[in-house]
Design an enzyme around this catalytic site. Structure first.
Site, PDB file in Angstrom:
ATOM      1  N   TYR A   1       0.854  -1.185   0.000  1.00 60.65           N
ATOM      2  CA  TYR A   1       0.000   0.000   0.000  1.00 60.65           C
ATOM      3  C   TYR A   1       0.890   1.235   0.000  1.00 60.65           C
ATOM      4  CZ  TYR A   1      -4.324   2.589   0.813  1.00 60.65           C
ATOM      5  OH  TYR A   1      -5.388   3.443   0.696  1.00 60.65           O
TER       6      TYR A   1
ATOM      7  N   LYS B   1     -20.320 -20.455  -8.393  1.00 58.46           N
ATOM      8  CA  LYS B   1     -19.633 -20.326  -9.685  1.00 58.46           C
ATOM      9  C   LYS B   1     -18.175 -19.933  -9.459  1.00 58.46           C
ATOM     10  CE  LYS B   1     -20.528 -20.241 -14.230  1.00 58.46           C
ATOM     11  NZ  LYS B   1     -21.417 -21.116 -14.993  1.00 58.46           N
TER      12      LYS B   1
END
Length: 754
Positions: free
Chosen positions: A37, A92
């Site tokens: 970050y 899925k």
């Protein structure tokens, strides 16, 4: 508990749902966080700002698919809305990750307006490498997919349309082959005219069927040109309107070669099946109840009925998981701009080809040991077949490159190796050895040659160019088994009952005459395949040998030890296992041979194991294990590995780092080696682990394998004068093929067979 209760419990267990986000880079230190970050992340941002394609280099975009639905047409549930569809979309995502290592964000849109869905998905293009549309009602799904394919530069794929088309298309290719019918001549009837049916009909035309031979029926009967002219069908159904008289499904099926059901259960009866042409092909894919039951359809006729359903409890399940993960994998890896017709056809053809190959034992076991062999009850691969990844995916990638849809090119041979590595570190390691073996195949005796697994392994070994197999066993049994399995190859067979064994008997008697073996006894011993194979290798009539599939390890090991013996520079043989974890590989020895080794045995086993590691292109770092760290406990047991390590360090010919005695965690944890024991000869964790005795070695490797989730290759026998490996009783075909590769490389490195 019933299925519903089990499912609810499955989904609500902590943490709820089925997916999570995991980090792929270290986040252990303050520096790690500053790279992940602020402030370090700015560098990656600036690179992408300068060149948007760098998003594929510096972010997860290239392995990220958005699964997007509004929940308006969930299979078996209908229009349940966006929120209620979330478990399906998470599922899925599970399938994408499990079968193709693709990461997914599931996005459920509370929106019915197609234009709003289109605008929303378009705005998310920077996030994803591909879009999977799911469970969106027709005809809106056609409009949404078509518009997004035009406007977006990443693949957009509506699986409800194309998934069933591709998988059933593969089934159709093989069914037509088995029925000895040409695709162009097939009279095909569809029950159902929704998104999936229309896409499937279109795809069958791409495969070679003729549009004029396709009759489509909806709930009102046959879709005819007359109905189309009266506005009775939408623009998508109109594509398959035929200039024939109106009628119902039963009339349409009379004389048809193929029935494709994508409608509702129970529409078809036995009389309708009997009205079809000879050897009919019936794909009854309504879920959960097919248009006609499997047993009903089979019982309706005396000829061959080739039947597929959408159910897993019957042969030939048309399951979309055979398609979308692997199609997206190939598309993502070449940075495709679309999933085009050529890529879909390539996927179907690859699946059809795979169904014609020998099925791995692991797949057979997963389906209750039921026979899985190309024929009417096996026309498409099973979803758990690991080969689908590296058969279908490269075909899709190749088609993308050939059709101009790819933005990057791949070397397909190297790509297959990368895909195999995704299935586990052991496949990556074995690929190294397989490639070496193929470069110079050797003659390998398969001692238990009339066993079905050995015959199947011999076929794969021969087909892949790994070795020239020599099967020892009953000639008639071997040829009959080959015929029953449909294996078309011509291996060398040595039948002890018919072969000339006199030269081998003379040699065996010569070798064992001072061990009480007479000529007559030698002839009797050669009826045993292990003795015969061992003498063949010893005399140079074969280069290497595999045995042990149907024997316990000691009895299988005894003949080659007595006849071939250890290498001139070796006094001891040893058994080694390669254990492949997600991020590392270790070799464990001795796990099968030496019960209570002394320091000399431990030292020699270490050298043999290090040599083996190099055959896998691994530079060895050896640790001799104990419950003591560098003299912390001093007794007879700890002195042996300590002395062995010292002996190896003092030997100028030993060209690998080695240390000990040390505890197992010291050997494999870098912080312990570099911190507490920074004086150690090992500057990195050990990858060769030498156990103090057979009991520890056997226990250790099995715990690592079972609890540590490692994949095991072995046992590999080291120290022999000529290459021999003893299988574990009951090994699978893939294990035999793997060890055949290793034994060939052994022969190559020892100059055998040159």
């Amino acid at each position: 508990m019933g299925l519903d209760e089990d499912s609810l419990e499955y989904h609500r267990q902590e943490p709820p749902g089925k997916i999570e986000i995991a980090t792929t880079k270290p986040t252990n230190t303050q520096r790690d966080l500053s790279l992940a970050y602020s402030p370090g992340v700015a560098a990656a941002c600036e690179e992408i700002a300068a060149d948007p394609d760098d998003a594929y280099t510096y972010t997860a975009k290239g392995n990220m698919v958005g699964v997007i639905s509004n929940g308006s047409a969930v299979l078996g549930l209908g229009d349940i809305g966006a929120q209620a569809s979330k478990p399906v979309m998470e599922g899925k995502g599970v399938l994408f990750k499990r079968f193709a290592d693709i990461d997914v964000f599931d996005i459920e849109l509370d929106e019915a307006d197609p234009q709003e869905i289109i605008r929303t998905v378009e705005a998310m293009e920077p996030t994803f490498g591909g879009i999977n549309l799911e469970d969106i009602s027709a005809p809106e799904c056609f409009e949404i997919e078509e518009s997004l394919r035009e406007s977006m530069s990443i693949p957009v794929f509506h699986d409800d349309q194309h998934g069933t088309a591709i998988i059933s298309g593969a089934a159709l290719l093989n069914a037509a082959d088995i029925a000895e019918k040409d695709l162009a001549d097939l009279d095909i009837v569809f029950s159902g005219a929704g998104a999936s049916a229309i896409a499937t009909a279109r795809f069958y035309v791409s495969l070679g069927a003729r549009k004029e031979n396709i009759t489509m029926c909806d709930s009102s009967g046959i879709i005819t040109e007359e109905r189309a002219q009266h506005g009775d069908v939408n623009e998508f159904k109109r594509e398959f309107a035929r200039d024939i008289p109106e009628g119902d499904l039963a009339e349409a099926m009379a004389g048809a070669d193929v029935f494709v059901g994508l409608s509702i259960g129970g529409l078809v009866d036995e009389e309708m099946v009997r009205s079809m042409a000879s050897d009919p092909i019936i794909f009854a894919m309504a879920n959960p109840d097919p248009e006609i039951g499997y047993e009903q359809a089979k019982a309706a006729r005396d000829d061959t009925v080739i039947m597929a359903t959408g159910r897993s409890d019957y042969p030939n399940q048309v399951n979309n998981v055979l398609g979308f993960p692997f199609i997206f994998r190939g598309a993502l890896d070449v940075r495709a701009t679309e999933i085009n017709e050529a890529m879909k056809v390539a996927a179907a053809e690859a699946l059809a080809d795979l169904a014609q190959q020998d099925v791995p034992d692991a797949v057979v076991k997963a389906y209750g040991d039921q026979p899985l062999q190309y024929g009417p009850d096996y026309i498409i691969p099973k979803p758990v077949d690991p080969r689908v990844l590296f058969e279908v995916t490269p075909a899709v990638a190749r088609a993308a490159m050939d059709s101009g849809a790819a933005r990057t090119d791949l070397d397909t041979d190297e790509y297959v190796e990368e895909l195999e590595a995704r299935l586990g570190k052991s496949r990556e390691m074995m690929r190294v050895v397989l490639n070496k073996a193929k470069a110079d195949p050797k003659r390998v005796v398969l001692a238990e040659g009339d066993d079905e697994k050995m015959i199947r392994a011999a076929h794969q070994i021969d087909e892949q160019g790994i070795a020239h197999p020599v099967l020892i066993g009953d000639q008639e049994v071997i040829t009959d088994t080959m015929d029953s399995l449909g294996l078309a190859f011509d291996p060398e067979i040595v039948d002890p009952d018919t072969a000339n064994l006199r030269p081998y008997a003379e040699r065996l008697a010569e070798l064992r005459q001072r061990k009480g073996v007479t000529h007559t006894e030698a002839e009797d011993l050669l009826r045993d395949e292990n003795h015969l194979g061992s003498v063949m290798v010893e005399m140079g009539d074969a280069d290497a040998m595999l045995t042990g599939l149907t024997h316990d390890y000691p009895s299988a090991l005894r003949p080659p030890l007595r006849i071939i013996g250890t290498h001139d520079d070796a006094n001891y043989a040893a058994g080694v296992y390669l254990l492949a974890f997600k991020d590392r590989v270790v070799f464990c020895a001795d796990a099968t041979v030496n019960q209570e080794p002394d320091a000399d045995v431990l030292a020699e086993v270490t050298e043999h194991t290090a040599d083996l590691a190099r055959r896998f292109n691994i530079e060895p770092r050896a640790a001799l294990l104990s419950y003591s760290d560098f003299g912390s406990v001093d007794n007879e047991g700890t002195r042996k590995p300590r002395a062995a390590a010292r002996k190896l360090r003092e030997d100028s010919t030993v060209e690998f780092p080695v240390d000990g005695e040390m505890q197992a965690d010291t050997a494999v944890v870098e912080e312990m080696l570099s911190g507490t024991y920074d004086f150690s000869e090992l500057d990195e964790p050990a990858n060769v682990l030498i156990f103090p005795n057979l009991e520890a070695g056997n226990i250790g490797y099995k715990l690592l394998q079972r609890l540590g989730g490692a994949e095991a290759i072995g046992p590999m026998l080291v120290g022999m004068d000529k290459p021999v490996h003893v299988l574990q009783r009951g090994d699978e075909v893939k294990d035999i093929v793997n060890l055949a590769s290793v034994v060939v490389v052994d022969a190559q490195e020892n100059g055998i067979g040159e």
